[in-house]
Design an enzyme around this catalytic site. Structure first.
Site, PDB file in Angstrom:
ATOM      1  N   HIS A 274       1.876   4.381  -3.039  1.00 42.29           N
ATOM      2  CA  HIS A 274       1.823   5.862  -2.881  1.00 42.29           C
ATOM      3  C   HIS A 274       3.028   6.602  -3.690  1.00 42.29           C
ATOM      4  O   HIS A 274       2.946   7.442  -4.257  1.00 42.29           O
ATOM      5  CB  HIS A 274       1.894   6.503  -1.454  1.00 42.29           C
ATOM      6  CG  HIS A 274       0.328   6.228  -0.869  1.00 42.29           C
ATOM      7  ND1 HIS A 274      -0.583   6.599  -1.477  1.00 42.29           N
ATOM      8  CD2 HIS A 274      -0.018   5.779   0.410  1.00 42.29           C
ATOM      9  CE1 HIS A 274      -1.725   6.277  -0.745  1.00 42.29           C
ATOM     10  NE2 HIS A 274      -1.448   5.759   0.491  1.00 42.29           N
TER      11      HIS A 274
ATOM     12  N   HIS B  73       1.032  -1.270   0.010  1.00 50.48           N
ATOM     13  CA  HIS B  73       0.087   0.103  -0.059  1.00 50.48           C
ATOM     14  C   HIS B  73       0.926   1.346   0.034  1.00 50.48           C
ATOM     15  O   HIS B  73       0.586   2.324  -0.657  1.00 50.48           O
ATOM     16  CB  HIS B  73      -1.027  -0.149   1.251  1.00 50.48           C
ATOM     17  CG  HIS B  73      -1.954   1.188   1.417  1.00 50.48           C
ATOM     18  ND1 HIS B  73      -3.137   1.286   0.889  1.00 50.48           N
ATOM     19  CD2 HIS B  73      -1.249   2.398   1.675  1.00 50.48           C
ATOM     20  CE1 HIS B  73      -3.639   2.505   1.037  1.00 50.48           C
ATOM     21  NE2 HIS B  73      -2.665   3.170   1.847  1.00 50.48           N
ATOM     22  N   GLU B  74       1.790   1.370   0.811  1.00 47.92           N
ATOM     23  CA  GLU B  74       2.691   2.539   0.972  1.00 47.92           C
ATOM     24  C   GLU B  74       3.579   2.561  -0.065  1.00 47.92           C
ATOM     25  O   GLU B  74       3.810   3.624  -0.684  1.00 47.92           O
ATOM     26  CB  GLU B  74       3.559   2.513   2.215  1.00 47.92           C
ATOM     27  CG  GLU B  74       2.622   2.401   3.528  1.00 47.92           C
ATOM     28  CD  GLU B  74       1.852   3.579   3.501  1.00 47.92           C
ATOM     29  OE1 GLU B  74       2.252   4.688   2.895  1.00 47.92           O
ATOM     30  OE2 GLU B  74       0.572   3.478   4.185  1.00 47.92           O
TER      31      GLU B  74
ATOM     32  N   GLU C 264      -6.036   6.675  -1.528  1.00 48.97           N
ATOM     33  CA  GLU C 264      -6.117   5.494  -0.567  1.00 48.97           C
ATOM     34  C   GLU C 264      -6.893   4.378  -1.225  1.00 48.97           C
ATOM     35  O   GLU C 264      -6.411   3.119  -1.180  1.00 48.97           O
ATOM     36  CB  GLU C 264      -6.804   5.961   0.702  1.00 48.97           C
ATOM     37  CG  GLU C 264      -5.814   7.013   1.477  1.00 48.97           C
ATOM     38  CD  GLU C 264      -4.621   6.584   1.893  1.00 48.97           C
ATOM     39  OE1 GLU C 264      -4.478   5.457   2.130  1.00 48.97           O
ATOM     40  OE2 GLU C 264      -3.594   7.355   1.876  1.00 48.97           O
TER      41      GLU C 264
END
Length: 362
Positions: free
Chosen positions: A173, A169-170, A239
């Site tokens: 980004h 997930h990070e 997100e």
């Protein structure tokens, strides 16, 4: 989870919101001019003598408004360019120590595996040793300054699969440039706020300035609120995009899904104890510049603040990952097997094949 459809939907919604943000800036400029014109006409009607309409009124109003918005955007963006590593150290993070900690060795291996799978450079890996909450953040304007930091709580409570989901997930980004996008939007919101403060300053002067200052404040407050709402909406879509990409990269709903379900348990425990959420209790994660970068943010006590949240509700994120509502998971520290040394690029245990990342039928 149909992660390709989710990613396309999040990108399309982001484009619409960014277009709406640009439209809000234009409406603010037009609103400032309209409000000043109305104030001028009201004053001209109340005064006993003739007050001619000033030449160049439109150009002056538009020019000053754009100067405030774009100047504020430039100043705030410059201030936010402190760098990902500097920001992480400012909130209490330190470099990971794989040589002395099995959990941190596991973290480094997971990051290496996913970076190879995603075909992206490896960010600096850091740990927040005083944070017991399950959380993480990624920061940095470019690949040379990128950093990925996780909390001690994440290392303690997450299994390897769950850690993979959180790290993916990070990394999404960083891969999508979300850090730069959010910083630029924050700078633009600051520029919109400057219009309001300029009107407040003008309003404090005696005489006719009160009318003009009140008009600028009215238009500026509407533009600032619209900017905050749109910035938060864009952040929520990013997100959702990062959640979908994490499922794509790991090929597992339970990685990120189980992580979020454990966070739900932590938040429920905090509410039952009637105390502040662990991740905002002197751990460094309460830093204002960090809130929109975190995996999850603390819940608000007022429902109306949901529209200003930079993250979607946890229950909604879990529902989108699994396709149905899922209950929280209990918190328990899993047994971690010792990790091998850093994986080589040619052979990465558990890495997702690069070809699989581009296979929509996988």
């Amino acid at each position: 989870m149909r992660f390709w459809d989710r990613q396309n939907a999040a990108r399309a919604e982001t484009r619409r919101l960014l277009l709406a943000f640009a439209l809000a800036v234009l409406l603010l400029v037009a609103g400032v001019h309209g409000a000043l014109t109305l104030a001028w006409l009201l004053m001209a009607a109340l005064l006993p003598w003739h007050l001619p309409y000033p030449a160049g009124f439109l150009a002056a109003n538009v020019g000053v408004s754009l100067l405030l918005v774009l100047g504020g955007w430039w100043v705030e963006t410059s201030n936010l360019r402190a760098g990902g590593v500097k920001l992480a150290r400012r909130v209490g993070a330190r470099e990971a120590r794989p040589a002395v900690s099995h959990a941190e060795q596991r973290l480094c291996n997971v990051v290496d595996e996913l970076c190879i799978a995603a075909h992206m450079p490896r960010p600096q890996i850091m740990v927040l040793p005083r944070a017991d909450a399950i959380n993480a953040f990624a920061a940095g304007w470019d690949a040379e300054d990128a950093v990925l930091a996780v909390t001690q709580g994440a290392l303690q409570y997450l299994t390897r699969e769950e850690l993979q989901g959180m790290v993916a997930h990070e990394l999404s980004h960083l891969h999508e440039g979300d850090t730069r996008l959010k910083m630029r939007l924050a700078g633009m919101v600051y520029g919109l706020e400057l219009v309001y403060h300029f009107g407040d300053t003008v309003r404090e002067r005696p005489g006719l300035a009160w009318w003009f200052g009140s008009a600028i404040m009215l238009a500026g407050s509407a533009g600032w609120l619209a900017g905050r709402l749109l910035k938060a909406a864009v952040s929520r879509q990013r997100e959702y995009l990062a959640d979908a990409r994490a499922v794509q990269w790991t090929r597992s709903r339970d990685g990120l899904g189980a992580t979020l379900r454990k966070v739900m348990t932590q938040q429920a425990q905090a509410r039952r104890l009637a105390t502040s959420h662990p991740m905002v209790s002197h751990t460094g994660l309460e830093h204002p510049a960090l809130q929109h970068m975190l995996l999850v943010e603390p819940p608000h006590r007022r429902a109306w603040q949901d529209h200003l949240d930079s993250h979607p509700p946890l229950a909604e994120r879990v529902r989108r990952i699994y396709g149905r509502p899922m209950p929280p998971l209990p918190l328990q520290a899993p047994q971690h097997a010792p990790e091998p040394g850093p994986p080589a690029a040619a052979s990465v245990p558990g890495a997702v094949p690069l070809a699989a990342l581009h296979d929509p039928y996988a």
